[in-house]
Design an enzyme around this catalytic site. Structure first.
Site, mmCIF file in Angstrom:
data_model
loop_
_atom_site.group_PDB
_atom_site.id
_atom_site.type_symbol
_atom_site.label_atom_id
_atom_site.label_comp_id
_atom_site.label_asym_id
_atom_site.label_seq_id
_atom_site.Cartn_x
_atom_site.Cartn_y
_atom_site.Cartn_z
ATOM 1 N N ASN A 290 -5.015 6.515 16.075
ATOM 2 C CA ASN A 290 -6.201 6.458 16.932
ATOM 3 C C ASN A 290 -6.702 7.849 17.319
ATOM 4 O O ASN A 290 -7.902 8.024 17.557
ATOM 5 C CB ASN A 290 -5.898 5.596 18.167
ATOM 6 C CG ASN A 290 -5.924 4.120 17.812
ATOM 7 O OD1 ASN A 290 -5.972 3.763 16.635
ATOM 8 N ND2 ASN A 290 -5.908 3.266 18.815
ATOM 9 N N GLU A 291 -5.803 8.823 17.352
ATOM 10 C CA GLU A 291 -6.275 10.190 17.643
ATOM 11 C C GLU A 291 -7.257 10.627 16.544
ATOM 12 O O GLU A 291 -8.324 11.191 16.817
ATOM 13 C CB GLU A 291 -5.095 11.183 17.682
ATOM 14 C CG GLU A 291 -4.169 11.038 18.884
ATOM 15 C CD GLU A 291 -3.126 9.947 18.700
ATOM 16 O OE1 GLU A 291 -3.084 9.318 17.623
ATOM 17 O OE2 GLU A 291 -2.344 9.707 19.644
ATOM 18 N N GLU B 120 -9.511 -1.445 5.783
ATOM 19 C CA GLU B 120 -8.295 -1.439 6.594
ATOM 20 C C GLU B 120 -8.609 -1.235 8.075
ATOM 21 O O GLU B 120 -7.938 -1.759 8.950
ATOM 22 C CB GLU B 120 -7.383 -0.310 6.093
ATOM 23 C CG GLU B 120 -5.990 -0.346 6.682
ATOM 24 C CD GLU B 120 -5.072 0.674 6.029
ATOM 25 O OE1 GLU B 120 -5.569 1.543 5.283
ATOM 26 O OE2 GLU B 120 -3.864 0.601 6.274
ATOM 27 N N GLN C 30 0.867 -1.189 0.000
ATOM 28 C CA GLN C 30 0.000 0.000 0.000
ATOM 29 C C GLN C 30 0.901 1.237 0.000
ATOM 30 O O GLN C 30 1.698 1.417 0.918
ATOM 31 C CB GLN C 30 -0.866 -0.015 1.255
ATOM 32 C CG GLN C 30 -1.821 1.143 1.379
ATOM 33 C CD GLN C 30 -2.471 1.177 2.757
ATOM 34 O OE1 GLN C 30 -1.863 0.777 3.735
ATOM 35 N NE2 GLN C 30 -3.698 1.640 2.833
ATOM 36 N N SER D 270 0.978 6.726 2.288
ATOM 37 C CA SER D 270 1.623 7.758 3.111
ATOM 38 C C SER D 270 2.762 8.424 2.373
ATOM 39 O O SER D 270 3.455 7.795 1.569
ATOM 40 C CB SER D 270 2.159 7.139 4.398
ATOM 41 O OG SER D 270 1.136 6.482 5.085
ATOM 42 N N SER E 273 4.473 -0.930 4.107
ATOM 43 C CA SER E 273 4.732 -2.270 4.649
ATOM 44 C C SER E 273 5.025 -3.246 3.522
ATOM 45 O O SER E 273 4.298 -3.279 2.531
ATOM 46 C CB SER E 273 3.515 -2.778 5.434
ATOM 47 O OG SER E 273 3.260 -1.946 6.525
#
Ligand SMILES: Cc1cc2nc3c(=O)[nH]c(=O)nc-3n(C[C@H](O)[C@H](O)[C@H](O)COP(=O)(O)OP(=O)(O)OC[C@H]3O[C@@H](n4cnc5c(N)ncnc54)[C@H](O)[C@@H]3O)c2cc1C
Length: 386
Positions: free
Chosen positions: A366-367, A244, A125, A128, A160
């Site tokens: 998570n934020e 995801e 993927q 980013s 990854s």
């Protein structure tokens, strides 16, 4: 809502369990974050595919079994309970495939899915970028129109498995005149060994080299490798992001199996007087079971895919709780990793903990997921991003 399995589904479970018992490697494979381990895991994908277990819920024509979402959940429970290897094809099978089934063309599905199911093509993927992680829409890599396709340029990072994978899917800015940052993006697939593509490993906490950044310099992508409409890539990407963050990437079976191992560890190694630790074991087991039932409820017509941000928060924090509890239970032994002879579970708890640390970061931090839950699900006022 009836959450019991039918006799046919129980037969399916028994069939999966028997096959896995006969095929799961007896000794753990080398880490898939290394070249050697990558090859071993690719070979495992071939074995799974030969047994028609690599993509249980896909249509048979693409190499699947045409099974239901519930049966896939059941298969995953058996898979993780059997201690089967991590899936090197996960980015493809769990993220790109559902996206192609929703947004791809018939030609793309027929061309791409069978090679993905067999492990012949392993996907990375490439989303980013150095300045575009949480705020993905600020990405700067571009797709420039050329005869018969697009030229990709820019830099992707934190990809990854990209060091050893074959192909990648990513987002590129293609329509400079678009009004808002998430408009004018194109979702494209490209070869990691194509001309104009350079892959450079990035060090991870565990020092293994599969994590990578990708540099693109006018790499050509034909039109047939664009997913969805050029310029409309954000909508396609949000379909991938839902997979995801939701049940598709991290099925409950993984956590139920870890919770069972944690209970076994407690029985074998814990101080019975340590009730605080015992309560944490119980809590982790309850949460894993809750996630399992949530999966069943989704399969029975519940909110499947509607709340991937909630799901992501749940599985990433559960993974940490499971591994932190195991390490506290093991004391100093918990720190021993793979090569140490007396490392518990071949170092699985220590390595699992290091990986669990990344859970609150990858697939969207998570934020950010909390912000999405607060604003979009609960209707609370905007906070930090206002
Ligand atoms: C193990 C691992 C595997 C990964 N695999 C891949 C992959 O295969 N492909 C890929 O494309 N990417 C991958 N990533 C990248 C991952 O998606 C990003 O790390 C993630 O989206 C966060 O982006 P960032 O690292 O740029 O952090 P930043 O966006 O710089 O964030 C840094 C911190 O600031 C917080 N923050 C930022 N903005 C806000 C805000 N508005 N409100 C509140 N807090 C905020 C974040 O939550 C975070 O805590 C992987 C990451 C890890 C750790």
């Amino acid at each position: 809502m009836d959450l019991d399995l039918t006799p046919a589904q129980e037969d399916f479970r028994a069939e999966a369990r028997a096959w896995l018992a006969g095929h799961v490697p007896r000794t753990p494979l080398a880490s898939l974050e290394t070249e050697e381990g990558f090859a071993e895991h690719r070979a495992w994908e071939r074995t799974l595919h030969a047994g028609r277990w690599s993509a249980v819920s896909w249509p048979a024509v693409y190499g699947g079994r045409g099974r239901s979402f519930l049966e896939w959940l059941v298969f995953e429970e058996e898979y993780w309970a059997a201690g089967a290897p991590a899936r090197v094809s996960q980015n493809g099978i769990g993220l790109l495939a559902p996206t192609l089934l929703e947004h791809g063309t018939q030609e793309q599905r027929a061309r791409i899915l069978p090679a993905m199911a067999s492990g012949e093509t392993v996907w990375a993927q490439a989303w980013s970028e150095p300045e575009a992680g949480s705020d993905l829409a600020s990405l700067r890599s571009v797709a420039v129109r050329t005869a018969g396709g697009w030229l990709l340029s820019g830099q992707k990072t934190w990809s990854s498995r990209a060091a050893f994978a074959d192909r990648a899917f990513g987002l590129f800015r293609s329509h400079a005149s678009a009004g808002r940052p998430h408009e004018g993006l194109t979702y494209a697939m490209f070869g990691l060994d194509a001309e104009g593509v350079r892959v450079r490993p990035v060090g991870r906490l565990d020092g293994r080299p599969a994590f990578a950044e990708i540099f693109l310099d006018e790499a050509f992508v034909p039109d047939r490798d664009v997913v969805g409409t050029p310029g409309d890539g954000w909508r396609v990407a949000m379909s991938t992001a839902g997979s995801e963050r939701g049940l598709t990437l991290r099925s409950p079976g993984r956590y139920v199996a870890a919770a069972r191992r944690l209970v076994a560890l407690w029985r074998a190694a814990a101080d019975p007087g340590d009730t605080a630790l015992r309560d944490r074991v119980a809590d982790a087991v309850v949460r894993a079971r809750a996630y399992q039932l949530y999966g069943y409820a989704c399969a029975a017509g519940g909110p499947r895919g509607a709340e991937p941000s909630l799901t992501k928060l749940f599985w990433s924090e559960l993974d940490l709780a499971l591994h932190e509890t195991a390490l506290d239970l093991l004391g100093p032994y918990g720190e021993l990793a793979g090569p140490a002879g007396d490392a518990p579970a071949h170092g699985g708890w220590a390595e699992g903990f290091v990986f669990a640390l990344a859970g609150p970061v990858y697939a969207g931090t998570n934020e950010i997921q909390r912000d999405i839950v607060a604003e979009r699900l609960l209707g609370l006022p905007k906070g930090r991003r206002a």
